[in-house]
Design a protein around this motif. Sequence first.
Motif, PDB file in Angstrom:
ATOM      1  N   ALA A 130      80.139 -16.072 -43.089  1.00 28.39           N
ATOM      2  CA  ALA A 130      80.016 -17.177 -42.134  1.00 28.39           C
ATOM      3  C   ALA A 130      81.324 -17.477 -41.412  1.00 28.39           C
ATOM      4  O   ALA A 130      82.416 -17.158 -41.879  1.00 28.39           O
ATOM      5  CB  ALA A 130      79.541 -18.428 -42.863  1.00 28.39           C
ATOM      6  N   ASN A 131      81.190 -18.142 -40.237  1.00 25.73           N
ATOM      7  CA  ASN A 131      82.354 -18.713 -39.559  1.00 25.73           C
ATOM      8  C   ASN A 131      82.127 -20.178 -39.199  1.00 25.73           C
ATOM      9  O   ASN A 131      82.921 -20.778 -38.491  1.00 25.73           O
ATOM     10  CB  ASN A 131      82.724 -17.905 -38.307  1.00 25.73           C
ATOM     11  N   CYS A 132      81.005 -20.743 -39.721  1.00 26.92           N
ATOM     12  CA  CYS A 132      80.737 -22.158 -39.460  1.00 26.92           C
ATOM     13  C   CYS A 132      79.715 -22.673 -40.462  1.00 26.92           C
ATOM     14  O   CYS A 132      79.025 -21.890 -41.139  1.00 26.92           O
ATOM     15  CB  CYS A 132      80.220 -22.367 -38.037  1.00 26.92           C
ATOM     16  N   PHE A 133      79.640 -23.996 -40.555  1.00 26.42           N
ATOM     17  CA  PHE A 133      78.531 -24.645 -41.246  1.00 26.42           C
ATOM     18  C   PHE A 133      77.526 -25.112 -40.204  1.00 26.42           C
ATOM     19  O   PHE A 133      77.908 -25.657 -39.159  1.00 26.42           O
ATOM     20  CB  PHE A 133      79.002 -25.852 -42.058  1.00 26.42           C
ATOM     21  N   VAL A 134      76.256 -24.908 -40.489  1.00 29.56           N
ATOM     22  CA  VAL A 134      75.189 -25.476 -39.681  1.00 29.56           C
ATOM     23  C   VAL A 134      74.757 -26.750 -40.406  1.00 29.56           C
ATOM     24  O   VAL A 134      74.190 -26.689 -41.489  1.00 29.56           O
ATOM     25  CB  VAL A 134      74.003 -24.506 -39.542  1.00 29.56           C
ATOM     26  N   VAL A 135      75.076 -27.907 -39.818  1.00 26.01           N
ATOM     27  CA  VAL A 135      74.853 -29.183 -40.490  1.00 26.01           C
ATOM     28  C   VAL A 135      73.526 -29.763 -39.995  1.00 26.01           C
ATOM     29  O   VAL A 135      73.422 -30.223 -38.856  1.00 26.01           O
ATOM     30  CB  VAL A 135      76.013 -30.161 -40.218  1.00 26.01           C
ATOM     31  N   ILE A 136      72.528 -29.735 -40.868  1.00 24.72           N
ATOM     32  CA  ILE A 136      71.192 -30.190 -40.501  1.00 24.72           C
ATOM     33  C   ILE A 136      70.971 -31.581 -41.100  1.00 24.72           C
ATOM     34  O   ILE A 136      71.150 -31.784 -42.302  1.00 24.72           O
ATOM     35  CB  ILE A 136      70.122 -29.200 -40.987  1.00 24.72           C
ATOM     36  N   GLU A 137      70.595 -32.513 -40.256  1.00 22.44           N
ATOM     37  CA  GLU A 137      70.522 -33.925 -40.611  1.00 22.44           C
ATOM     38  C   GLU A 137      69.611 -34.175 -41.815  1.00 22.44           C
ATOM     39  O   GLU A 137      68.672 -33.432 -42.078  1.00 22.44           O
ATOM     40  CB  GLU A 137      70.024 -34.743 -39.418  1.00 22.44           C
ATOM     41  N   ARG A 138      69.890 -35.285 -42.522  1.00 21.08           N
ATOM     42  CA  ARG A 138      69.209 -35.608 -43.763  1.00 21.08           C
ATOM     43  C   ARG A 138      67.686 -35.719 -43.589  1.00 21.08           C
ATOM     44  O   ARG A 138      66.921 -35.278 -44.445  1.00 21.08           O
ATOM     45  CB  ARG A 138      69.790 -36.917 -44.332  1.00 21.08           C
ATOM     46  N   ASP A 139      67.247 -36.310 -42.485  1.00 20.55           N
ATOM     47  CA  ASP A 139      65.813 -36.548 -42.318  1.00 20.55           C
ATOM     48  C   ASP A 139      65.106 -35.423 -41.572  1.00 20.55           C
ATOM     49  O   ASP A 139      63.920 -35.538 -41.247  1.00 20.55           O
ATOM     50  CB  ASP A 139      65.586 -37.876 -41.587  1.00 20.55           C
TER      51      ASP A 139
END
Length: 411
Positions: free
Chosen positions: A382-391
């Motif tokens: 990887a070269n990033c985090f994919v931040v997917i919202e809590r809901d």
Amino acid sequence: MGCCDAPGLMPIEDALDKMLSRISPIQTTLQLPLADALGYVLAEDVLSPIFVPPFDNSAMDGYAIKLADLERSNILPLAGKSFAGLPFEGEWPAGTCIRIMTGAKIPEGCDAVIMQENTAVTDLGIEIKQENIKPQNNIRPTGDDIKQGDIVLEKGVKLTPRDIPMIASLGFSHLNVIAKPKVAFFSTGDELKSLGETLEDGQIYDSNRYGIKPLIEGFGCEAIDLGIIPDCQDTLRATFEKAQKMADVVVTSGGVSVGEADYTKDILEELGEIGFWKLAIKPGKPFAFGALDDAWFCGLPGNPVSAILTMYVLVQPMLAKLAGHTHWQAPESIPAITKTAFKKGPGRTDYQRGIYAIKDGQFEVESTGNQSSGAFRSMSLANCFVVIERDRGNVQVGETVQIQQFNSTLY
């Protein structure tokens, strides 16, 4: 979706607020030689004692002239030379020029420098071929870069390789800096073996310490590796007592879940207190924060990806505040279009590993594949985090997600 949708799990934002509200920066300062100050945080503003450059100097190799002399002739005999460290001295006759090199002091009376490409050497002198010469042409004035008394770096800045030579140009041999936080860390678990040992049935190599140590150092802290501690309550208690005497923060990996041999939580309650335990984050739910008698405590999950993720997302800002690094900033969130689908269930903020690229000015991102918290190759790819919202639930191809590029501590 509120916190009640994930019973007992604290949102990441609340956890960070609770951690940072309790942390105060270290007050101990050191005076270090400039060559040893890299990575430390400044304890005071750095004010320039001088002008940089300290004198008008040439921006080009060429010839110093007086513009008034060109009104009579564009051919000027050579009267002398001005080199870096060896300025022109003596009288400068009217109607002549001075050979000058880049960085050399501008002779008194000079109001322009003509780069050598715009001249020609003749039997009568130097022919000036440039037209429409403006005053101060190719002259860098005193203080053009830094003025005396300027604040060149503020208190709370972490010193980088870009800062050190700039400070050296001001003549500083030593700097006052904040002492680096000391972070003791160890792994727990009977299943863990050190590198080089033979694995028996049911055992694995301890990889977490090899990820935690460079992160601690990359965060600007001193890392103290206490090795692997077995699942023995007495040994674990003794290690905690030792660690808190030698460090500002104690970090463990493993031992904070709900297994029968997970003693860390019990010992922490005995030797200190737990601020919180279990977060609405994936991976990394069994993250613990609290205080021992003489140190702060961060308990990381045992799965490799979970340990590195929680160090990066949660422990990093805490250590930055402890170090007095007031200019630290969390990674920026950038919108990106998905090229692959991302599987997710609502209830926790999900940090999936991704690979981003920029196409026609637009960020695009795809999954690294296996998102298991034990699959560390996904971090390596990887070269990033994919931040997917809590809901949020599953993400399909072509949807917009937020990504966080890895900062220097993960490169």
